[in-house]
Design a protein around this motif. Sequence first.
Motif, PDB file in Angstrom:
ATOM      1  N   VAL A 178      -3.813   3.683   0.884  1.00 22.03           N
ATOM      2  CA  VAL A 178      -4.456   3.060  -0.092  1.00 22.03           C
ATOM      3  C   VAL A 178      -4.029   1.656  -0.735  1.00 22.03           C
ATOM      4  O   VAL A 178      -2.532   1.747  -1.049  1.00 22.03           O
ATOM      5  CB  VAL A 178      -4.619   4.031  -1.412  1.00 22.03           C
ATOM      6  N   PRO A 179      -4.519   0.656  -0.288  1.00 21.27           N
ATOM      7  CA  PRO A 179      -3.800  -0.529  -0.884  1.00 21.27           C
ATOM      8  C   PRO A 179      -3.702  -0.499  -2.551  1.00 21.27           C
ATOM      9  O   PRO A 179      -4.690  -0.175  -3.109  1.00 21.27           O
ATOM     10  CB  PRO A 179      -4.936  -1.504  -0.371  1.00 21.27           C
ATOM     11  N   GLN A 238     -11.955   0.421   0.219  1.00 17.28           N
ATOM     12  CA  GLN A 238     -11.049   0.982  -0.880  1.00 17.28           C
ATOM     13  C   GLN A 238      -9.900   1.454  -0.187  1.00 17.28           C
ATOM     14  O   GLN A 238      -8.653   1.375  -0.569  1.00 17.28           O
ATOM     15  CB  GLN A 238     -11.615   2.022  -1.409  1.00 17.28           C
ATOM     16  N   SER A 239     -10.067   2.369   0.872  1.00 17.70           N
ATOM     17  CA  SER A 239      -8.976   2.874   1.517  1.00 17.70           C
ATOM     18  C   SER A 239      -9.482   3.371   2.941  1.00 17.70           C
ATOM     19  O   SER A 239     -10.596   3.473   3.066  1.00 17.70           O
ATOM     20  CB  SER A 239      -8.433   4.044   0.849  1.00 17.70           C
ATOM     21  N   MET A 240      -8.382   3.575   3.578  1.00 18.52           N
ATOM     22  CA  MET A 240      -8.585   4.215   5.139  1.00 18.52           C
ATOM     23  C   MET A 240      -8.179   5.503   5.508  1.00 18.52           C
ATOM     24  O   MET A 240      -7.262   5.855   4.767  1.00 18.52           O
ATOM     25  CB  MET A 240      -8.190   2.890   6.193  1.00 18.52           C
ATOM     26  N   LYS A 249      -3.932  -2.690  -4.443  1.00 16.74           N
ATOM     27  CA  LYS A 249      -4.827  -3.555  -5.144  1.00 16.74           C
ATOM     28  C   LYS A 249      -6.177  -3.092  -5.472  1.00 16.74           C
ATOM     29  O   LYS A 249      -7.206  -3.314  -6.057  1.00 16.74           O
ATOM     30  CB  LYS A 249      -5.197  -4.908  -4.744  1.00 16.74           C
ATOM     31  N   ARG A 250      -6.362  -1.691  -4.496  1.00 19.19           N
ATOM     32  CA  ARG A 250      -7.698  -0.961  -4.863  1.00 19.19           C
ATOM     33  C   ARG A 250      -7.387   0.034  -5.734  1.00 19.19           C
ATOM     34  O   ARG A 250      -8.340   1.032  -6.092  1.00 19.19           O
ATOM     35  CB  ARG A 250      -8.472  -0.623  -3.767  1.00 19.19           C
ATOM     36  N   THR A 287      -7.079  -2.525   6.808  1.00 21.48           N
ATOM     37  CA  THR A 287      -6.161  -2.419   5.646  1.00 21.48           C
ATOM     38  C   THR A 287      -5.372  -3.987   5.507  1.00 21.48           C
ATOM     39  O   THR A 287      -5.493  -4.309   4.291  1.00 21.48           O
ATOM     40  CB  THR A 287      -4.814  -1.452   6.011  1.00 21.48           C
ATOM     41  N   ASP A 340       0.914  -1.275   0.070  1.00 21.23           N
ATOM     42  CA  ASP A 340      -0.048  -0.020  -0.010  1.00 21.23           C
ATOM     43  C   ASP A 340       0.877   1.446  -0.049  1.00 21.23           C
ATOM     44  O   ASP A 340       2.038   1.261   0.123  1.00 21.23           O
ATOM     45  CB  ASP A 340      -0.902   0.123   0.941  1.00 21.23           C
ATOM     46  N   TRP A 353     -14.549  -7.775  -5.616  1.00 17.50           N
ATOM     47  CA  TRP A 353     -15.213  -6.608  -4.884  1.00 17.50           C
ATOM     48  C   TRP A 353     -15.680  -5.996  -5.875  1.00 17.50           C
ATOM     49  O   TRP A 353     -16.416  -4.889  -5.305  1.00 17.50           O
ATOM     50  CB  TRP A 353     -14.131  -6.112  -4.131  1.00 17.50           C
ATOM     51  N   GLU A 394      -5.929  -6.070   2.112  1.00 15.76           N
ATOM     52  CA  GLU A 394      -4.754  -6.760   1.178  1.00 15.76           C
ATOM     53  C   GLU A 394      -4.689  -8.236   1.304  1.00 15.76           C
ATOM     54  O   GLU A 394      -4.045  -8.611   0.178  1.00 15.76           O
ATOM     55  CB  GLU A 394      -3.473  -6.035   1.954  1.00 15.76           C
TER      56      GLU A 394
END
Lengths: 181, 501
Positions: free
Chosen positions: A112-113, B445-447, A115-116, B490, A97, B500, B494
């Motif tokens: 933000v990972p 999606q994100s944190m 893979k996203r 997270t 990430d 998704w 991962e």
Amino acid sequence: MNPFNNPQIEIQGLPQAESLEFHSLEPSYKTALLIGNTVIFGIIGTVISMGFIFSDEDIPSLVLKIVPSVFLTIVFFSYLSIIFGFKNKLFAVRHQDLNYKKGWIWKSRMVVPFKRIQHSEVTQGPIDRIFKLAKLRVFTAGGSGSDLTIPGLKLEEANKLKTLITSRITDKQKLNGREEE
Amino acid sequence: MEERKSELQFGEPQRQSQAALILIIYNRFKNLITRFWYFIVFALFTGKTGDGGLDTVSLSIIGLTFIATLFGIISYFRYYYWIEGDQLMIRSGVLSKSLTQIPFDRIQTIDFEQNLIHQTFNVIGLKIDTAGSNQAETKMQALTKEKAKALRNFILSQKQETLIAESGDDYLTEVQLEKAEEIYKIDFARLLKIGITENHFRSGFVLLFGAFWLFDNIRETGLDVDEIGVQYYNQVLGSIVLAGTLLVLFILVSMIFSVSRVFLKYFNLTFLRSFNGFKVISGLFNRKEVAALDSKIQLLEWKQNLIQKYLGFHDLVLKQASSTEIGSKKSIVVPGVYSEDIENVKNYLFPDRMEDSTEMHQLNKWSLYRPLMYISLFAIGLAVLFVYLNLYYNLFALIVFYILVVVRLFKKYSKAFYGVNDRAIFVKGGVFGHKKWMTMHHKVQSMEITQSPFQTRRKLASLQIHTASGTKIIPFIELDRAEYLYDYLTYKVEVSTEEWM
């Protein structure tokens, strides 16, 4: 690929974003920000003073006092936030990430990972170009809330990161047996 | 075999159904009328064309309409679509030509739309939504029913093939839907209940605002509304009857407005479950069909207001990922859903959510104390001012208002909970009713963690969970807990391998 693969995780064993070693942005980015700020407020200031000078009507003295003092306060704080905010702008890249921290008074941090991430781009503003700096922007699907921009990177560094992200995205797709793009 | 036929059918560039011409012209006129309707009202009310200004205005409107229609007609003849490889191609444009390429695997959903005109000519409008790319949704005005269905089936089956190697699992085709089971079909009683429990104040204020606006415009025309109003007002001055009548009238009119709105929108609503998705068909004049694949659904929201709570039903929202901002457009809204139906939906979508064993946590008490503190300080300041100025009526109103706000704050705090287990995230809220939100870890999606200076001093933070259909903020929780959830979710994203989107 087993959807029921759900191993237990030790809480202590979780990778912690807080203990990451964060990198600061390029020092020249601070100069770039200061120049940009000066240009923008210079233009606004000029427009306001032109308005005062060339106005046909009499401007109440209260307005003459309030407008410049409010303006100068805003300018003052914008410089302060650049100077003190700069060392709080930090980023880190992990295997999975992208991490970014910022904030002098209001703090925030985001992860933000890879893979996203849907796609990423490297952009350069006019001032960035003088200092050979660039911004890395990563886009996720859906709303813009989860998009992330890391400014103040060296151009080649930003491009390297972009390549890394792109390769991670395609890795992921190969892993999932998909082929896109 | 059928697919080959479909491919051949769309292999050559082709125009839309001729009904599209009528739709294009209709849309142009509709746009013009919605943009300029006040001129028409103006002209109707005054019976005159104003101070010469309107003549030019009406002339230019007519001119604009003519040009727009002309462009519409040309644009129809310039619009071609076809399939090339695994892309949908659209060539269009009157003055400048453009070629749009939409790869099948970028297509999120294909929705059908049928208004009265569509129904009359037996055609279907298509809305193609793509996510992740910059281009927003693409619209096709009208295709014949057979072509629309064939196109959708072809695209979705091709897309399915590229997505999942194993065969047999088809996307929601019409055939599949015939086998689909009905979760519920709306009946008259439920429609009525939904209409009655709508937020009348909202519809009322929309109406009121419209009325005021119209009133304002009429007054500008020189019609002396004020004079009439004052006369009338003098006659019944001080009469509480008037206020009462107005209130009852307001509520009644708003109610009729919202009930008829609900009937138009949700008439004959059918909520269907196929083995891999949901579908909702509804509408009186405008039959709308919206479908969502399970994997496209990012999160669930269900809520009920106070009256709905007593009647025991909810509004259910299935939120999908979309390229455009969250909006209500990409959400499937199902009104009047009972708790059992929601359980069913949850079981279909997220069978392993383990909701019952999830420990729910309350927000930190500062999420209550801080606004309470500020509001109290503000109220005390105002109260002192009112006493000083001998405004005792205002003081009384202030006290009533203050009590209401404080009750609201306490109610809100007492309902705000969040919980995270091995698979899912739950957030509960609401003031007088209930509002619930849930999603699975792999939909995240994100944190983000944010801290205001106030929160930093007290080691608190707000946690933002970003998904492809919106952000959920859990405000005011302890920093260490926020950090733990941040790292944990997270990590879970991962390592997840589930599809998704």
